[in-house]
Enzyme design. Structure first.
Site, PDB file in Angstrom:
ATOM      1  N   GLY A  81       0.819  -1.214   0.035  1.00  0.00           N
ATOM      2  CA  GLY A  81       0.084   0.166  -0.088  1.00  0.00           C
ATOM      3  C   GLY A  81       1.009   1.081   0.085  1.00  0.00           C
ATOM      4  O   GLY A  81       0.633   2.252   0.618  1.00  0.00           O
ATOM      5  N   ASP A 134       1.035  -1.836  -4.688  1.00  0.00           N
ATOM      6  CA  ASP A 134      -0.259  -0.906  -4.426  1.00  0.00           C
ATOM      7  C   ASP A 134      -1.226  -1.419  -5.394  1.00  0.00           C
ATOM      8  O   ASP A 134      -1.028  -2.258  -6.346  1.00  0.00           O
ATOM      9  CB  ASP A 134       0.096   0.606  -4.651  1.00  0.00           C
ATOM     10  CG  ASP A 134      -1.217   1.255  -3.695  1.00  0.00           C
ATOM     11  OD1 ASP A 134      -2.242   1.125  -3.819  1.00  0.00           O
ATOM     12  OD2 ASP A 134      -0.750   2.132  -2.681  1.00  0.00           O
ATOM     13  N   ASP A 152      -3.358  -7.099  -5.283  1.00  0.00           N
ATOM     14  CA  ASP A 152      -4.051  -6.904  -4.111  1.00  0.00           C
ATOM     15  C   ASP A 152      -3.665  -7.626  -2.998  1.00  0.00           C
ATOM     16  O   ASP A 152      -3.288  -8.808  -2.921  1.00  0.00           O
ATOM     17  CB  ASP A 152      -5.435  -7.633  -4.615  1.00  0.00           C
ATOM     18  CG  ASP A 152      -6.414  -7.842  -3.557  1.00  0.00           C
ATOM     19  OD1 ASP A 152      -6.110  -6.902  -2.465  1.00  0.00           O
ATOM     20  OD2 ASP A 152      -7.634  -8.339  -3.768  1.00  0.00           O
ATOM     21  N   LYS A 162       2.550   1.275   6.170  1.00  0.00           N
ATOM     22  CA  LYS A 162       2.420   2.464   6.734  1.00  0.00           C
ATOM     23  C   LYS A 162       0.780   2.974   6.512  1.00  0.00           C
ATOM     24  O   LYS A 162       0.688   3.157   5.233  1.00  0.00           O
ATOM     25  CB  LYS A 162       3.336   3.513   6.097  1.00  0.00           C
ATOM     26  CG  LYS A 162       2.990   5.092   6.917  1.00  0.00           C
ATOM     27  CD  LYS A 162       3.918   5.973   6.069  1.00  0.00           C
ATOM     28  CE  LYS A 162       3.543   7.430   6.213  1.00  0.00           C
ATOM     29  NZ  LYS A 162       2.493   7.984   5.525  1.00  0.00           N
ATOM     30  N   HIS A 189      -4.886   0.912   9.754  1.00  0.00           N
ATOM     31  CA  HIS A 189      -5.900   1.578  10.567  1.00  0.00           C
ATOM     32  C   HIS A 189      -7.271   1.821   9.380  1.00  0.00           C
ATOM     33  O   HIS A 189      -8.295   2.107   9.785  1.00  0.00           O
ATOM     34  CB  HIS A 189      -5.535   2.866  10.985  1.00  0.00           C
ATOM     35  CG  HIS A 189      -5.187   3.748   9.804  1.00  0.00           C
ATOM     36  ND1 HIS A 189      -5.062   5.207  10.238  1.00  0.00           N
ATOM     37  CD2 HIS A 189      -5.198   3.863   8.674  1.00  0.00           C
ATOM     38  CE1 HIS A 189      -4.436   5.945   9.252  1.00  0.00           C
ATOM     39  NE2 HIS A 189      -4.830   5.199   8.041  1.00  0.00           N
TER      40      HIS A 189
HETATM   41  C1  LIG Z   1      -3.959   5.467   3.586  1.00  0.00           C
HETATM   42  S1  LIG Z   1      -3.048   4.888   1.981  1.00  0.00           S
HETATM   43  C2  LIG Z   1      -1.679   4.915   2.641  1.00  0.00           C
HETATM   44  C3  LIG Z   1      -0.615   5.084   1.654  1.00  0.00           C
HETATM   45  C4  LIG Z   1       0.950   5.021   2.012  1.00  0.00           C
HETATM   46  N1  LIG Z   1       1.155   3.850   2.637  1.00  0.00           N
HETATM   47  C5  LIG Z   1       1.231   6.312   3.103  1.00  0.00           C
HETATM   48  O1  LIG Z   1       1.232   6.134   4.164  1.00  0.00           O
HETATM   49  O2  LIG Z   1       1.384   7.444   2.554  1.00  0.00           O
HETATM   50  C6  LIG Z   1      -3.532   3.298   1.949  1.00  0.00           C
HETATM   51  C7  LIG Z   1      -3.047   2.787   0.694  1.00  0.00           C
HETATM   52  O3  LIG Z   1      -3.276   1.475   0.581  1.00  0.00           O
HETATM   53  C8  LIG Z   1      -3.623   1.230  -1.205  1.00  0.00           C
HETATM   54  N2  LIG Z   1      -4.623  -0.105  -1.006  1.00  0.00           N
HETATM   55  C9  LIG Z   1      -5.773  -0.199  -0.779  1.00  0.00           C
HETATM   56  N3  LIG Z   1      -6.415  -1.510  -0.937  1.00  0.00           N
HETATM   57  C10 LIG Z   1      -5.240  -2.267  -1.332  1.00  0.00           C
HETATM   58  C11 LIG Z   1      -5.457  -3.580  -1.774  1.00  0.00           C
HETATM   59  N4  LIG Z   1      -6.148  -4.331  -1.725  1.00  0.00           N
HETATM   60  N5  LIG Z   1      -3.945  -3.920  -2.170  1.00  0.00           N
HETATM   61  C12 LIG Z   1      -2.770  -3.120  -2.020  1.00  0.00           C
HETATM   62  N6  LIG Z   1      -2.947  -1.905  -1.818  1.00  0.00           N
HETATM   63  C13 LIG Z   1      -4.261  -1.339  -1.364  1.00  0.00           C
HETATM   64  C14 LIG Z   1      -4.350   2.290  -1.419  1.00  0.00           C
HETATM   65  O4  LIG Z   1      -4.359   2.592  -2.586  1.00  0.00           O
HETATM   66  C15 LIG Z   1      -3.511   3.636  -0.612  1.00  0.00           C
HETATM   67  O5  LIG Z   1      -2.327   4.024  -1.434  1.00  0.00           O
HETATM   68  C1  LIG Z   2      -6.071   8.952  10.644  1.00  0.00           C
HETATM   69  O1  LIG Z   2      -4.997   9.219   9.892  1.00  0.00           O
HETATM   70  C2  LIG Z   2      -4.612  10.372   9.513  1.00  0.00           C
HETATM   71  C3  LIG Z   2      -4.965  11.071   8.298  1.00  0.00           C
HETATM   72  C4  LIG Z   2      -5.253  10.175   7.128  1.00  0.00           C
HETATM   73  C5  LIG Z   2      -6.056  10.700   6.093  1.00  0.00           C
HETATM   74  C6  LIG Z   2      -6.648   9.852   5.018  1.00  0.00           C
HETATM   75  C7  LIG Z   2      -6.168   8.558   5.146  1.00  0.00           C
HETATM   76  O2  LIG Z   2      -6.555   7.879   3.996  1.00  0.00           O
HETATM   77  C8  LIG Z   2      -5.339   8.144   5.990  1.00  0.00           C
HETATM   78  O3  LIG Z   2      -4.806   6.810   5.901  1.00  0.00           O
HETATM   79  C9  LIG Z   2      -4.822   8.984   7.025  1.00  0.00           C
HETATM   80  O4  LIG Z   2      -4.574  12.174   7.992  1.00  0.00           O
HETATM   81  C10 LIG Z   2      -4.042  13.148   8.868  1.00  0.00           C
HETATM   82  C11 LIG Z   2      -3.738  14.448   8.482  1.00  0.00           C
HETATM   83  C12 LIG Z   2      -3.344  15.522   9.401  1.00  0.00           C
HETATM   84  O5  LIG Z   2      -2.966  16.541   9.119  1.00  0.00           O
HETATM   85  C13 LIG Z   2      -2.966  14.940  10.985  1.00  0.00           C
HETATM   86  C14 LIG Z   2      -3.329  13.688  10.891  1.00  0.00           C
HETATM   87  O6  LIG Z   2      -3.255  13.104  12.433  1.00  0.00           O
HETATM   88  C15 LIG Z   2      -3.789  12.680  10.374  1.00  0.00           C
HETATM   89  C16 LIG Z   2      -4.193  11.331  10.686  1.00  0.00           C
HETATM   90  O7  LIG Z   2      -3.817  10.830  11.661  1.00  0.00           O
END
Ligand SMILES: C[S@@+](CC[C@H](N)C(=O)[O-])C[C@H]1O[C@@H](n2cnc3c(N)ncnc32)[C@H](O)[C@@H]1O
Ligand SMILES: COc1c(-c2ccc(O)c(O)c2)oc2cc(O)cc(O)c2c1=O
Length: 357
Positions: A198, A221, A242, A256, A260
């Protein structure tokens, strides 16, 4: 008549508290407006504290808006987004604070793209339907309740939102990399390969590859994320797939801001796939999780614990996800077949968890 349970003084206090809560959205809008106007960048460019008249001139605020802008700045100073000091001549001048430093557009640790993402209607709108969602028998999350589909489907269908989402995440990764590479480099020491599951646009993977040229890094990803990547860096491999099906093999898996986003059962499945991808502990196998541990904060700043609780509501609304305390993490790790873990609270409200098979 029932006895009154609270004193008048308590109710007057509560009245101010409820008012403050009802105005909470205005704090977000102040933040959004400061970004739109680029106030932090103008202050930075000026290089020294700025008078209000210099600020309005640099921002092209017309005279008819001087008075409201003055009041707006007073609120931003109260919120500690900017600071104000009086110089020797008695003139009031505005300056950056650590918070506004994070809002500069061209700074390594800028989180402007993440804030822009968080304040975008696609991210915010479903929080407006929490009441109807709680009462309805609907099984999905509030985002799905509101849009009729999940956030990853929306990202897959709307290139504009996909771009904003990935840029927002990338800005957080740059910030986290800066902190990790200065305060907990040892987490990556001795590894031969890492797969960032991811991993979005690959900022973490690139930074690890840069800091540890001996580590072979892979970004894994969803295909719509990997396929739209324009600058795939040499030395870092990019794989679409996936994580619920399988994860590319490596010494260590980085997760990372992944777990959550998912419920307990889904987390166990993801961790099982990750466990299949790494060698035993004796051969250096581990999972590196960067996420929150509820109740654990490194700095007791004003709202760290409140921020953790609000983050929990955010991931509940957008993904059916959850922020977890140590006991909840422990149960998930055991269910996924892991035996040991080490938590380092390193990043304000977030932690690094090293998880061993
Ligand atoms: C909240 S983002 C976090 C991205 C990165 N790890 C970061 O912290 O900046 C969650 C990531 O999980 C990927 N994701 C969601 N479902 C997935 C799956 N089934 N397999 C692989 N990646 C996936 C999304 O495309 C996205 O890039
Ligand atoms: C909850 O995680 C936090 C996010 C967040 C937003 C969208 C997503 O898809 C995530 O996986 C995480 O964004 C922020 C932004 C901030 O400026 C402060 C924060 O503490 C957070 C999160 O904790």
């Amino acid at each position: 008549m029932a006895e009154m349970e609270f004193t008048t003084a308590e109710l007057v206090e509560a009245h101010a508290q409820v008012w403050n809560l009802s105005f909470g959205y205005l704090k977000s809008m102040c933040l959004k407006c400061s970004l739109e106007l680029g106030i932090a960048d103008v202050l930075k460019k000026h290089g020294k504290p700025m008078e209000l008249s210099e600020l309005t001139s640099a921002l092209s605020v017309p005279p008819s808006k001087f008075e409201p802008f003055d009041r707006f700045m007073t609120t931003l100073v109260h919120l500690e987004l900017f600071a104000k000091k009086q110089d020797d001549s008695g003139a009031k001048k505005y300056m950056l604070t650590p918070a506004s430093h994070l809002l500069l557009k061209d700074e390594a640790m800028s989180i402007t793209p993440l804030i822009t993402l968080l304040l975008d209607p696609t991210m915010c709108d479903s929080s407006n339907v929490l009441g109807p969602w709680f009462k309805s028998p609907y099984k999905g999350n509030p985002f799905e309740f509101y849009f009729g589909k999940g956030i990853w489907d929306v990202a897959g269908e709307k290139p504009q939102f996909n771009k904003m989402f990935n840029e927002g995440m990338a800005s957080d990764s740059k910030f986290v990399c800066n902190v990790v590479m200065t305060s907990c480099r040892d987490v990556f020491k001795g590894l031969k390969s890492v797969v960032d599951v991811g991993g979005g646009t690959g900022i973490m993977a690139r930074s690890i590859a840069h800091a540890f040229p001996g580590i072979k890094c892979t970004v894994f990803d969803l295909p719509h994320v990997i396929d739209t990547m324009e600058d795939q860096q040499p030395g870092v491999a990019y794989v679409g797939g996936d994580m619920f099906a399988s994860v590319p093999h490596a010494n260590a898996v980085l997760l990372k801001w992944i777990l959550h986003d998912w419920n307990n059962e889904e987390c166990v499945k993801i961790l099982q796939r990750c466990k299949e991808a790494i060698p035993p502990r004796a051969d250096g196998g581990k999972i590196i999780i960067i996420d929150m541990v509820i109740g654990a904060v490194t700095n007791k700043h004003v709202c760290a614990e409140e921020t953790q609780l609000l983050c929990d509501l955010l991931v509940m609304s957008l993904y059916s996800g959850k922020e977890r305390n140590e006991r909840e993490w422990h149960n998930i790790f055991l269910s996924a077949g892991f035996t040991d873990y080490k938590i380092t609270h390193f990043l304000g409200i977030r932690s690094i968890i090293e998880l061993y098979p």
